[in-house]
Write a protein that holds these residues in place. Structure first.
Motif, mmCIF file in Angstrom:
data_model
loop_
_atom_site.group_PDB
_atom_site.id
_atom_site.type_symbol
_atom_site.label_atom_id
_atom_site.label_comp_id
_atom_site.label_asym_id
_atom_site.label_seq_id
_atom_site.Cartn_x
_atom_site.Cartn_y
_atom_site.Cartn_z
ATOM 1 N N HIS A 1 -8.049 32.706 14.349
ATOM 2 C CA HIS A 1 -8.260 33.621 13.223
ATOM 3 C C HIS A 1 -8.808 34.963 13.731
ATOM 4 C CE1 HIS A 1 -8.772 34.658 9.034
ATOM 5 N NE2 HIS A 1 -9.963 35.155 9.338
ATOM 6 N N GLY A 2 -9.748 34.892 14.655
ATOM 7 C CA GLY A 2 -10.305 36.129 15.230
ATOM 8 C C GLY A 2 -9.247 36.893 16.008
ATOM 9 N N LEU A 3 -8.415 36.138 16.736
ATOM 10 C CA LEU A 3 -7.352 36.778 17.531
ATOM 11 C C LEU A 3 -6.393 37.537 16.614
ATOM 12 C CD1 LEU A 3 -5.456 34.998 20.403
ATOM 13 C CD2 LEU A 3 -4.236 36.409 18.763
ATOM 14 N N GLY B 1 -7.023 38.698 13.580
ATOM 15 C CA GLY B 1 -7.725 39.872 13.024
ATOM 16 C C GLY B 1 -7.685 41.040 13.991
ATOM 17 N N SER B 2 -7.916 40.754 15.277
ATOM 18 C CA SER B 2 -7.883 41.825 16.288
ATOM 19 C C SER B 2 -6.468 42.367 16.444
ATOM 20 C CB SER B 2 -8.341 41.311 17.655
ATOM 21 O OG SER B 2 -9.588 40.734 17.542
ATOM 22 N N ALA B 3 -5.473 41.468 16.423
ATOM 23 C CA ALA B 3 -4.088 41.904 16.660
ATOM 24 C C ALA B 3 -3.610 42.866 15.577
ATOM 25 C CB ALA B 3 -3.160 40.681 16.738
ATOM 26 N N HIS C 1 -5.671 44.790 13.900
ATOM 27 C CA HIS C 1 -6.712 45.834 13.819
ATOM 28 C C HIS C 1 -7.500 45.739 12.513
ATOM 29 C CE1 HIS C 1 -4.449 47.230 17.186
ATOM 30 N NE2 HIS C 1 -3.389 47.495 16.442
ATOM 31 N N GLY D 1 -10.480 43.589 12.036
ATOM 32 C CA GLY D 1 -11.581 42.670 12.294
ATOM 33 C C GLY D 1 -11.428 41.980 13.619
ATOM 34 N N GLY D 2 -11.900 40.749 13.711
ATOM 35 C CA GLY D 2 -11.920 39.989 14.951
ATOM 36 C C GLY D 2 -12.655 38.710 14.641
ATOM 37 N N PRO D 3 -13.419 38.206 15.607
ATOM 38 C CA PRO D 3 -14.161 36.967 15.340
ATOM 39 C C PRO D 3 -15.035 37.106 14.093
ATOM 40 C CG PRO D 3 -14.271 37.546 17.661
ATOM 41 C CD PRO D 3 -13.603 38.700 16.972
ATOM 42 N N ARG E 1 -0.322 34.964 9.615
ATOM 43 C CA ARG E 1 -1.334 35.131 10.674
ATOM 44 C C ARG E 1 -0.740 34.929 12.074
ATOM 45 N NH1 ARG E 1 -5.652 31.759 7.095
ATOM 46 N NH2 ARG E 1 -6.477 33.473 5.888
ATOM 47 N N ARG F 1 -2.482 38.480 21.629
ATOM 48 C CA ARG F 1 -3.520 39.397 22.134
ATOM 49 C C ARG F 1 -2.880 40.625 22.764
ATOM 50 N NH1 ARG F 1 -6.917 35.869 25.867
ATOM 51 N NH2 ARG F 1 -6.208 37.414 27.379
#
Ligand SMILES: CC(C)(COP(=O)(O)OP(=O)(O)OC[C@H]1O[C@@H](n2cnc3c(N)ncnc32)[C@H](O)[C@@H]1OP(=O)(O)O)[C@@H](O)C(=O)NCCC(=O)NCCS
Length: 430
Positions: free
Chosen positions: A39-41, A43-45, A47, A49-51, A109, A113
């Motif tokens: 989920h964090g990955l 969000g980062s992908a 742009h 959010g993230g973890p 989702r 990375r």
């Protein structure tokens, strides 16, 4: 052999993990903390959010169905980060022409990375996911794409489109038939109870090809998404009947003044055109709003027809909505209703799911069975999806080179067969 084919060969659909010792990206089913990392990955992908912290994860975790999140590890890990890409899906159902609902994987989702893109990781994930969904008996998969270049190679085609529009607030309406109903604001639990009921009522009236099933988790996230401001909700009720329409919206401040606000319609459903007009009239009359905008409305939303100046409603884009992947072509062809013309035979190519390869009957009581003789028409599985819900006519797909026609007379028949009385639209973002 393409990279995707190589990945497919390496992935064992039974265990849904890659055999140990194989070269290249190994796909595995994630659980527990692995899903949280995914989920964090994601969000980062994208742009955004993230973890996420424990509280947010506690609210988000139920939106992942156990066993449906795939991960691929970094082929050359440096440091602690092991997971390099992931994709998930949940079970849904898709309304097809004629009103039948077929089992569908709602894919979402999807992310790799940023430091490990363009090395075949998505290809490995997609191949494993498609085979997993097919093995579950899902007849189709669908998704919303961040970019149009990503999914065609995996057999997805644009199967419904939506209209983005903007209208100045307080645009006058034509005098039209009034149903004399009332619009009331609702919050919290009432919204969570009433909206799914109205949505079901709206879908039951006319089956719209492309509509998908919304589950409780979807409703929960759409009305109360962790990290996003809660939307406002208003429900319409006609004098004699139950609740029969609703609108969900958010407002963004875009200037220094109190009225420098733009209202964005997130979801608007109505059981009749009169209720639709009443809800548009309501949002366009809300105070301290400069402009109302909406994304991915139906292409044939009649908003202009309600206005004294139809040009006040500006279409700012016609954009792809549903990307559809037919996983079981014979079952999909058998499930939908067809127009009244003699059947045609279509050869379908599918490099990832070879069970779909072959010549299939379109139309009549034999739709979806293997056809005898030569094909009249020919296309890739992605291009079949473009016509399947009625969005694109076979003749335009032939004219633009997406389909080949071996018998020109079959093109005219195919136009009649694929045509739908209702413009396809989903209206659900996931
Ligand atoms: C889109 C994304 C998942 C692709 O992952 P990836 O591991 O780089 O994809 P692959 O290496 O398997 O690519 C397979 C093929 O698709 C092409 N491709 C992949 N992403 C592409 C993109 N965004 N634009 C154009 N081509 C793309 C690759 O070039 C490759 O082509 P080739 O086979 O001819 O060499 C990744 O770039 C990403 O996470 N992007 C940001 C998040 C996002 O948009 N997710 C999608 C949500 S719907």
């Amino acid at each position: 052999m393409t990279r995707a084919d190589a990945a497919a060969d390496r992935t064992d659909p039974e265990t849904r993990t890659a055999p140990s010792g194989s070269a290249g990206p190994a796909v595995r089913v994630l659980d527990g903390d692995g899903v949280r990392v995914a989920h964090g990955l994601f969000g980062s992908a994208i742009h955004m959010g993230g973890p996420v912290d424990d509280e947010r994860w506690a609210r988000t975790a139920p939106s992942y169905t156990p066993g449906r999140t795939f991960g691929v590890d970094d082929p050359a890990p440096v440091g602690e980060a092991r997971l390099a890409g992931s994709a998930t899906s949940f079970a849904s159902a898709l309304t097809v022409p004629g009103g039948a609902r077929i089992p569908m994987a709602a894919v979402t989702r999807v992310g790799v990375r940023a430091d490990r893109t363009r090395r075949g990781l998505l290809s490995a994930l997609m191949t494993a996911q498609l085979r997993d969904s097919a093995a579950r008996g899902e007849i189709a998969a669908s998704l919303r794409a961040t970019e149009t270049a990503i999914y065609g190679r995996f057999g997805y085609g644009v199967a419904t489109r939506g209209r983005d529009l903007r209208v100045p607030s307080r645009t006058p309406f034509r005098a039209g038939p009034s149903e004399g109903g009332d619009v009331r604001m609702v919050t919290g639990d009432e919204a969570r109870t009433v909206l799914p009921e109205v949505y079901a009522r709206a879908q039951a009236r006319i089956p719209v090809p492309g509509v998908i099933e919304r589950d409780e988790v979807w409703w929960g996230l759409s009305l109360d998404h962790p990290g996003r401001p809660a939307p406002a909700v208003a429900v319409h009720r006609s004098p004699t009947g139950p609740d029969d329409g609703y609108v969900v919206w958010t407002v963004t401040h875009e200037g220094p003044g109190f009225a420098d606000n733009v209202l964005e319609v997130q979801d608007l459903q109505a059981t009749t055109p009169a209720v639709l007009a009443a809800l548009w009239r309501f949002v366009l009359g809300i105070d301290l709003v400069r402009e109302v905008k909406a994304r991915l409305r139906p292409i044939d939303d009649p908003l202009e027809l309600f206005l004294t100046d139809p040009r006040a409603a500006r279409t700012t884009g016609i954009v792809d909505e549903t990307w559809l992947r037919l996983l079981d072509v014979p079952a999909a062809l058998a499930a939908r209703a067809w127009g009244d013309a003699d059947p045609v035979r279509i050869r379908v190519h599918d490099r990832l799911l070879p069970g779909n390869e072959g010549v299939h009957v379109i139309g009549g009581s034999d739709a979806g069975t293997a056809a005898e003789g030569e094909a009249d028409l020919e296309c890739d599985v992605a291009a079949l999806a473009m016509a399947y819900l009625g969005d694109r006519r076979p003749s335009e797909l032939v004219a633009s080179g997406w389909w080949s026609a071996h018998d020109p007379a079959a093109v005219t028949r195919a136009d009649v067969l694929f045509a739908t009385p209702t413009t396809p639209w989903s209206g659900t973002f996931f």
